[in-house]
Scaffold this motif. Sequence first.
Motif: not given
Length: 376
Positions: A206-211, A334-341, A344-354
């Motif tokens: 399970f992934v919580d994009p905010n945590d 894994a099919h949860n589109i809203e969470t996947a997006n 994606w956004e949180k990952t970009m933030e964490l890895i330091g990319l725009p």
Amino acid sequence: MKKMRSETSPLTKKKKKEGLGWIELIRGWSCVFQEFLFQRVMSSHLQNPLPLPSLNHLTCIVTGSTSGIGRETARQLAEAGAHVVMAVRNTKAAHELIQQWQNEWSGKGLPLNLEAMELDLLSLGSVVGFCNVWNARLSPLHVLINNAGIFAMGEEQKFSKDGYEQHLQVNHLAPSLLSLLLLPSLIRGSSSRIINVNSVMHYVGFVDPNDMNVVSGRRKFTSLVGYSGSKLAQVMFSNVLLKRLPQETHISVVCLSPGIVLTNVARDLPRYVQVQYALIPYFIFSPQEGCRSTLFSATDAQIPEHCEKLKTDDKPICTFISQDCKHTKPSEEAHNIETANRVWEKTMELIGLPLDALERLIEGQEVQCRYGTHQE
């Protein structure tokens, strides 16, 4: 004010999900136990080692290739003629392996085309540096195999020097950054592939994009939570990456399960668990057996066509290959589109990319990464 009303409105959608439901957990664990108990039967049609076509035209980067599945993957790709780059933390060990393989291969044909390059996935700065060195060659890259991973047992959370939980960084963040920054070389490869060695354990993740570091206290951290969540995050990120890559890049994105394999990923397991592993060899794959789904994903001629079909679906998911080298579906979560997006956004933030880094990299522009400047 509008935001506050929308958050408290009776029309607000269902309550924020904080974990898998018990039905999802039952389904997920049934998939895990099925793979453990029946993987050898399900894979009985596969040869060991898996036969490979001539790969003289391919350049492949394999992370974590000094042991386990990665080691077998690198060796077999090289023996099939590919130029293999062993992207590893311990380059001394890699050079020793290369010398050993060259000696064993002597007299069987041309010398193996292998090289070692330093890459430490616990340092995002190391990832940026590796990509800069590789991309500076202006050479095509045909296959990127994100093989390296960790499963560190224990209740204590461990963090990288970048401040991220180690499972999250090694299994998801670093491979994601590597995949994005190597896009210029992958595009030069034409009909290239990003291969992510995942796990059936993502079915119970399970992934919580905010945590994503699991530090809020809403969920208790365990190694299982860290590992399964990081593997699910990788699948979700891959789903979005496949969808966002323009068709003209000709890049396929694949996640796979190698099966339950006795490798160094389990080196931190308690001693009594390792003993149990050793007592049930029938159920556990050897690294040579475990690398077959990786080799299949990297070489099967039908993979690009399958990826293109999945890209056009309403709910896009990347290709997922099971341990028996067959196409299957990732977990329901894994099919949860809203969470996947959001992942994606949180990952970009964490890895330091725009957020527009993907588009800019595809166009050949320089992208500033917080952990160093990426240059094509």
